[in-house]
Structure formats: structure tokens, C-alpha cells
Write a protein that holds these residues in place. Sequence first.
Motif, PDB file in Angstrom:
ATOM      1  N   ASP A   1      -1.563  44.611  16.665  1.00 15.89           N
ATOM      2  CA  ASP A   1      -0.341  45.254  17.148  1.00 15.89           C
ATOM      3  C   ASP A   1       0.637  44.226  17.704  1.00 15.89           C
ATOM      4  OD1 ASP A   1      -0.909  48.070  16.681  1.00 15.89           O
ATOM      5  OD2 ASP A   1      -2.449  47.864  18.209  1.00 15.89           O
ATOM      6  N   CYS A   2       0.108  43.166  18.258  1.00 13.29           N
ATOM      7  CA  CYS A   2       0.960  42.124  18.833  1.00 13.29           C
ATOM      8  C   CYS A   2       1.132  40.937  17.884  1.00 13.29           C
ATOM      9  CB  CYS A   2       0.379  41.633  20.160  1.00 13.29           C
ATOM     10  SG  CYS A   2       0.185  42.929  21.405  1.00 13.29           S
ATOM     11  N   HIS A   3       0.043  40.552  17.223  1.00 17.79           N
ATOM     12  CA  HIS A   3       0.077  39.358  16.369  1.00 17.79           C
ATOM     13  C   HIS A   3       0.368  39.668  14.907  1.00 17.79           C
ATOM     14  CE1 HIS A   3      -1.418  36.575  19.460  1.00 17.79           C
ATOM     15  NE2 HIS A   3      -2.192  37.568  19.863  1.00 17.79           N
ATOM     16  N   ARG A   4       0.361  40.955  14.557  1.00 14.91           N
ATOM     17  CA  ARG A   4       0.471  41.417  13.177  1.00 14.91           C
ATOM     18  C   ARG A   4      -0.814  41.102  12.421  1.00 14.91           C
ATOM     19  NH1 ARG A   4       6.729  40.155  12.677  1.00 14.91           N
ATOM     20  NH2 ARG A   4       6.126  38.111  11.890  1.00 14.91           N
ATOM     21  N   ALA A   5      -0.918  41.661  11.210  1.00 14.69           N
ATOM     22  CA  ALA A   5      -2.185  41.570  10.485  1.00 14.69           C
ATOM     23  C   ALA A   5      -2.227  40.433   9.471  1.00 14.69           C
ATOM     24  CB  ALA A   5      -2.471  42.903   9.787  1.00 14.69           C
ATOM     25  N   HIS A   6      -1.234  40.347   8.613  1.00 19.64           N
ATOM     26  CA  HIS A   6      -1.295  39.379   7.522  1.00 19.64           C
ATOM     27  C   HIS A   6      -0.376  38.171   7.731  1.00 19.64           C
ATOM     28  CE1 HIS A   6      -2.658  43.238   5.701  1.00 19.64           C
ATOM     29  NE2 HIS A   6      -3.600  42.450   5.242  1.00 19.64           N
ATOM     30  N   ASP A   7       0.822  38.396   8.243  1.00 20.70           N
ATOM     31  CA  ASP A   7       1.749  37.279   8.484  1.00 20.70           C
ATOM     32  C   ASP A   7       1.700  36.867   9.961  1.00 20.70           C
ATOM     33  OD1 ASP A   7       2.804  39.743   9.149  1.00 20.70           O
ATOM     34  OD2 ASP A   7       4.876  39.184   8.698  1.00 20.70           O
ATOM     35  N   ILE A   8       0.516  36.519  10.409  1.00 14.52           N
ATOM     36  CA  ILE A   8       0.292  36.156  11.804  1.00 14.52           C
ATOM     37  C   ILE A   8       0.997  34.836  12.121  1.00 14.52           C
ATOM     38  CG2 ILE A   8      -1.462  35.597  13.528  1.00 14.52           C
ATOM     39  CD1 ILE A   8      -3.412  37.290  11.836  1.00 14.52           C
ATOM     40  N   ALA A   9       1.845  34.868  13.144  1.00 10.45           N
ATOM     41  CA  ALA A   9       2.609  33.676  13.510  1.00 10.45           C
ATOM     42  C   ALA A   9       1.775  32.746  14.390  1.00 10.45           C
ATOM     43  CB  ALA A   9       3.880  34.081  14.254  1.00 10.45           C
TER      44      ALA A   9
END
Length: 310
Positions: free
Chosen positions: A147-155
Motif C-alpha cells: 500500500d505504501c511501497h507499491r507492488a511491482h514498480d517499487i521505488a
Amino acid sequence: MTMDLPSGEKLPIYVDTAVFAKSVHGEMLRCADCHSDKNGYPHNSKPFKNRRDVTVAYYEQCKACHFANYTKTLDGVHFAVLAKGNQKAALCVDCHGSHDITRPTEPRARISATCAGCHQKESDVYVKSVHGKALAEQNQDVPVCTDCHRAHDIADPRDGKLSMRTPEVCGRCHTNEKLMAKYGLSTHVVDSYLSDFHGMSASLQRKTKGGPKGMVAAVCTDCHGVHDILSAKDPTSHTVKANLVQTCRKCHPGANENFPSAWLSHYQPSWNKASLVYGVQLFYKFLIPFILGSLAIQIVIHLWRVVVNR
């Protein structure tokens, strides 16, 4: 059934058909849909040195059906690490599994447990936070890693871009009136942040050329913590009054005990909270329209007299 690899590892090649049948692919795919290179028996052997080589070799098989998510991973930190030659970077099967793939949100707590496989230190901190404790109680409202880091395009959190998105990320939940009413929390936290010095400075820096490098304005995580966010009522919270001065000193080393009192936190000024500030705001709400209105009337009267006298 196993295969012996040069590394000394054994590669399991047994697949439980009952487990695969219950997976999301059980009714849609056959073995050869993913293992398209196996077109004869016995199968052609490949020069795999270890089990990780096998995983990396089949990394792009998911692309055929999940191209949108695959392309997102190309912008993520995991792919960037893999591109530099580090084979320990997380790939599709590391998070989703291979023959036993199920929906990632069933149960929702599974997402954080999956990330803990590589990020155990961060997970240990998260489970003690207000979000982690609620998740352990099967609360479906709290955020998990993706929810915070995203799933696939994690920054990469070290480049500052994630910090710049913090108000937006936190605001997804904390501006939801229905959700916040459930827990008796204010929905004005983002508005109050964006209207104070920190929020205005962060917004200006976000628009400057060069991006978030050299970021100096505090965002949500600078005060509340990252994985260790606690309830504002918790005596060990970063934002509780007894600890707030120490939190401020991370950016303001010379802050004294009265320094936090100059900040309204996320409260909206009222007669009960910061009555002087509220009174001044109320005064100007009437004074400014009165002055502008008077000037407008004066100009109209002056023009009318000029016209009449002519």
C-alpha cells in the motif's frame, strides 16, 4: 523427484497436482504454457549452476500473460538491483510462488509476510507498529507493505522520491471520511500539513527542477516514523508531547522544550484549541472583505462623481 545441481543443491521437480489445481492458474494453464521450452522427453538439460539460476532463467515467463505488471517491474528497485548482477533481487516467483500461486490478498497479512522473507528487519519493526498490531488482529483496514511501497514498480526509498509521495500515500487512508470516522481520527491531517510551513516547503521543492534531492522539509514519516508508526496515545510514540521535542530536534538541533508549542500539529484552530490564532483568523475573514468592499465602493462613487460633474 529431484535434480542434482553443480552447487550441490537439489532442485525439486515434483509438482503436487492438487496444490496446482487450487492455484489461480489451475483451471487456465497447462505445464507447457509456462515451460514452453520443454517439447520432448527426456528434456534437454540446461547449464544451471544452482537453484537461483533456474529461477532467473524462468523470470520472464510471466510476461506473456502479465505484460502490464511485468513492465512496471522494469521501473522498480528490484529490477535495478538485478540488472547490476545481483541475483538475490526479488523476482515474480519469490513473491507470488510458482505452482501454488493464490490471490495475494487472501489473506491480506500474507503480503507483509512475503516481504519479510527478504526484509526481516523492517518487518520486525512493522509488526510492533499501530498498523502491524491491527493487521495481526485481522484488521483489513490497515496498510500493508504494497500500500505504501507499491507492488511491482517499487521505488528505492533512498533516492527521495518515495518521501516526496508520503503525503499522498498517507492521505489515501487518512482523508477517507468513512474510514477515519470508524476510528475517531481527523480527516484534516493532509490539509493542515499542506497549509503549514513544512507542507508548503515540501510542495515547492517537489516542483523545483532536480526533484527531491536535497530535500529539507519534513514529511509525514519524518515525524511519525516509517515502519514504527505508533498511536498518538502511545507513550513511546514520536509525536506524543513528551517525545515531540526530540522529534523536532532531528531537523532543529537547537529546539528547546517550548519549541513544539509553536506548532498546531494537525489541529484546526478553534475557540477550544489555539483560540488566539482562531480569533485572528476570524478577524481577518471580516476585515479583509470589509476593506476591499470599502475600496470598491469608494472607486465607484469617485467614478460616478467624475461622470456627473462632466
